[in-house]
Scaffold this motif. Structure first.
Motif, PDB file in Angstrom:
ATOM      1  N   GLY A  48       0.752  -1.198  -0.011  1.00  0.00           N
ATOM      2  CA  GLY A  48      -0.012   0.021   0.041  1.00  0.00           C
ATOM      3  C   GLY A  48       0.686   1.160  -0.206  1.00  0.00           C
ATOM      4  O   GLY A  48       0.614   2.105  -0.698  1.00  0.00           O
ATOM      5  N   TRP A 177      -5.438  -1.814   6.901  1.00  0.00           N
ATOM      6  CA  TRP A 177      -6.404  -0.644   7.211  1.00  0.00           C
ATOM      7  C   TRP A 177      -5.518   0.831   7.652  1.00  0.00           C
ATOM      8  O   TRP A 177      -6.071   1.955   7.422  1.00  0.00           O
ATOM      9  CB  TRP A 177      -7.028  -1.101   8.432  1.00  0.00           C
ATOM     10  N   TYR A 180      -5.145   2.367   4.296  1.00  0.00           N
ATOM     11  CA  TYR A 180      -6.326   3.019   3.876  1.00  0.00           C
ATOM     12  C   TYR A 180      -6.553   4.340   4.538  1.00  0.00           C
ATOM     13  O   TYR A 180      -6.854   5.250   4.028  1.00  0.00           O
ATOM     14  CB  TYR A 180      -7.392   2.063   4.000  1.00  0.00           C
ATOM     15  N   SER A 183      -4.300   7.204   3.397  1.00  0.00           N
ATOM     16  CA  SER A 183      -4.435   7.386   2.150  1.00  0.00           C
ATOM     17  C   SER A 183      -5.536   8.631   1.976  1.00  0.00           C
ATOM     18  O   SER A 183      -5.559   9.272   0.719  1.00  0.00           O
ATOM     19  CB  SER A 183      -5.135   6.083   1.305  1.00  0.00           C
ATOM     20  N   SER A 322      -7.841   5.111  -3.021  1.00  0.00           N
ATOM     21  CA  SER A 322      -8.381   4.549  -1.777  1.00  0.00           C
ATOM     22  C   SER A 322      -9.459   3.432  -1.835  1.00  0.00           C
ATOM     23  O   SER A 322      -9.225   2.705  -0.999  1.00  0.00           O
ATOM     24  CB  SER A 322      -9.025   5.925  -1.025  1.00  0.00           C
ATOM     25  N   THR A 323      -9.959   3.379  -3.151  1.00  0.00           N
ATOM     26  CA  THR A 323     -10.865   2.189  -3.237  1.00  0.00           C
ATOM     27  C   THR A 323     -10.110   0.805  -3.242  1.00  0.00           C
ATOM     28  O   THR A 323     -10.709  -0.039  -2.555  1.00  0.00           O
ATOM     29  CB  THR A 323     -11.581   2.262  -4.760  1.00  0.00           C
ATOM     30  N   LEU A 325      -7.288   0.338  -1.830  1.00  0.00           N
ATOM     31  CA  LEU A 325      -6.752   0.042  -0.382  1.00  0.00           C
ATOM     32  C   LEU A 325      -7.919  -0.442   0.535  1.00  0.00           C
ATOM     33  O   LEU A 325      -7.850  -0.980   1.374  1.00  0.00           O
ATOM     34  CB  LEU A 325      -6.017   1.206   0.011  1.00  0.00           C
ATOM     35  N   LEU A 326      -9.152   0.125   0.154  1.00  0.00           N
ATOM     36  CA  LEU A 326     -10.339  -0.209   1.112  1.00  0.00           C
ATOM     37  C   LEU A 326     -10.619  -1.732   0.908  1.00  0.00           C
ATOM     38  O   LEU A 326     -10.859  -2.609   1.794  1.00  0.00           O
ATOM     39  CB  LEU A 326     -11.521   0.453   0.701  1.00  0.00           C
ATOM     40  N   GLY A 329      -8.115  -4.000   2.498  1.00  0.00           N
ATOM     41  CA  GLY A 329      -8.543  -3.871   3.908  1.00  0.00           C
ATOM     42  C   GLY A 329      -9.335  -5.074   4.342  1.00  0.00           C
ATOM     43  O   GLY A 329      -9.422  -5.598   5.196  1.00  0.00           O
TER      44      GLY A 329
END
Length: 542
Positions: A48, A177, A180, A183, A322-323, A325-326, A329
């Motif tokens: 990430g 997380w 995320y 970010s 971010s999407t 990374l979400l 997570g």
């Protein structure tokens, strides 16, 4: 958690003395297992962090061509694995000559130094920090499962040994997380990536401080000839006196194995250890099995997913930033939930073999779906996630489920519990060297593989994982409930016939030499009691 959930999960605990499930064992298990956080945070962080604009700007990735950026990303991610391979190799002599506890303290300190260096925005210092932290992680990856297995009661050995893997997954999920969260911050500040990487100093520092109050492992002390101290530590850890039958059997079982080894060879040097592995068939079978398990463990493609999950989600149609990374997570949470289930319920109730077969099959099938979907649907993140891409995300989560029940844990547990004391450190060191050197190759190659091979990357992982399923079915027996020393008897059989001896009888769970020694001891005690009673009776009559 280690003691409580394990007791609840394992049927064998009911016949064990309740005193052995105590606070000292809990403290030891939690402290040593903390070493897993160092590995998990790095795996979860770096993939990430490489996507964060602040990091890419600080280390010049935003100014490189695609090919050069892929190469540098691979170098940054793989530097830890390069250090890990070196750390795994030097862990064996450290464990045998410095001792398990002192070695973990040394590697714990190195980890703190390496993490601190990674907070500096200079590429050379950053590389050096990742290398030093990698040496520490590689050393602890061998020492921690070994330490846990050597100190665990056999009824909960699987659960306590897998605590190391649980902390890997816990830290991995927290790192996902954390990435995320950062970010969403100001992308111009270096604090964004420094916080993501710096959080791993917390568990690293905790482990280093707590380790000072953990005892040396009795099994290692016995193999070093320090039997009185070993018995004292064993009594302390089990919270039982030396004459208690449980302690007597465990102590005599380890002594019987060490005595048998010393009859074959005198002295402690690695040339002799290598000869023992090569010339003694039972040892070479164990060595081959553990080495192959670590190879197939890496061939599942888990390192590609852990280090480069955001990019992989983009390949199946998830929008970047971010999407992804979400989504990553959530992938970490799935791993965490099912690892908890595995540690708490599966490993000491169902065992190691069946969950591995099921989990590995699911992993292979997940990789096959992703390969075929990318090949024929040609998804693009620019057009949103199609229905097939959503199914692909679900399959990635099924992969995480299968990983948690299978390859995530099995190689670590098996390597920690099958080797006799004399060759354990060297053999585990080699297995983890193999683990890290393959990790290095895969991590360094993954960015280029995904760019140049595309869907073929996932097809390769699918085929290799299916082969791994077949290998496990034929060659890996069940170790649940067996003592570490009883595997001497098991590996008298050919590795290719292990499926016929997969599940042990009650007699096969204890080393036969220890049974004879314990029976002889009990018989001698009975004879002595009879003589005492006769003498007392004679005095009474007189």
């Amino acid at each position: 958690m280690g003691g409580g959930t394990s007791i609840w999960a394992s049927p064998e605990w009911k016949t064990d003395p309740k005193e052995i499930f105590n606070g000292k064992l809990f403290y030891l298990a939690m402290t040593v297992a903390f070493a897993g956080c160092s590995y998990g945070f790095d795996q979860g962080n770096i993939g990430g962090v490489l996507t964060l604009p602040s990091f890419r700007r600080a280390f010049g990735l935003d100014k490189l061509s695609v090919h050069e950026a892929d190469r540098r990303e691979g170098d940054i991610a793989a530097m830890m694995a390069a250090g890990g391979s070196a750390g795994a190799l030097i862990a064996a002599p450290c464990a045998d000559f410095l001792g398990r506890k002192a070695s973990l303290l040394v590697f714990g300190f190195l980890f703190i130094v390496g993490c601190t260096m990674q907070e500096i925005a200079n590429l050379g210092v950053f590389y050096a920090g990742r290398l030093i932290a990698g040496i520490a992680i590689g050393g602890m990856s061998m020492l921690s499962p070994q330490y846990l297995a050597e100190n665990s009661p056999k009824s909960i050995r699987g659960s306590l040994t897998t605590l190391y893997n649980f902390f890997i997954i816990l830290a991995l999920s927290l790192a996902f997380w954390t990435n995320y969260g950062v970010s969403l911050w100001d992308r111009s500040s270096n604090l964004q990536w420094k916080l993501a990487l710096g959080i791993q100093l917390i568990p690293g520092g905790l482990m280093f401080l707590m380790m000072w109050f953990v005892i040396d492992t009795p099994r290692a002390l016995i193999s070093m000839g320090k039997r009185q101290k070993a018995l004292k530590n064993l009594c302390n850890l089990r919270n039982l006196p030396a004459d208690h039958p449980y302690v007597a059997q465990e102590y005599l079982e380890v002594c019987a194995q060490v005595d048998a080894e010393q009859e074959l060879a005198k002295g402690m040097n690695y040339w002799q250890v290598i000869k023992d592995i090569v010339t003694i068939r039972s040892n070479s079978r164990r060595f081959f099995l553990a080495s192959m398990l670590f190879l197939f463990h890496k061939f599942t493609g888990t390192d590609s997913l852990n280090y480069f999950a955001p990019e992989i989600f983009e390949m199946i149609g998830v929008r970047g930033g971010s999407t992804t990374l979400l989504t990553t997570g959530v992938y970490g949470l799935v791993k965490l939930v099912f690892t908890v289930l595995y540690v708490a319920v599966i490993v000491d109730r169902v065992g190691r073999r069946k969950p591995l077969l099921v989990g590995a099959f699911l992993q292979a099938t997940a990789m096959l779906y992703i390969a075929l979907y990318i090949r024929f649907a040609k998804p693009s993140a620019d057009h949103g996630t199609a229905a097939g891409g959503i199914v692909g995300i679900i399959w990635v989560y099924i992969y995480a489920f299968g990983w948690s029940f299978g390859w995530s844990v099995a190689p670590y547990v098996v390597a920690a519990e099958i080797f006799p004391a004399r060759i354990r450190s060297f053999s585990m060191s080699f297995c983890f060297f193999l683990n890290w050197i393959v990790d290095y190759a895969i991590t360094k190659a993954t960015p280029s593989m995904m760019t140049n091979m595309g869907w073929g990357t996932f097809l390769l992982y699918a085929v290799l994982t299916y082969i791994g399923v077949a290998f496990v079915y034929v060659c890996m027996p069940e170790f649940k409930g067996r003592s570490i020393e009883s595997t001497d008897d098991l590996f008298q059989h050919s590795i290719w016939t292990m499926f016929r001896h997969a599940y042990p009888t009650e007699e096969e769970k204890v080393r036969h030499g220890a049974q004879d020694m314990l029976a002889a001891k009990m018989e001698a005690e009975e004879e002595e009691a009879k003589r005492d009673a006769t003498a007392v009776h004679a005095e009474t009559i007189a």
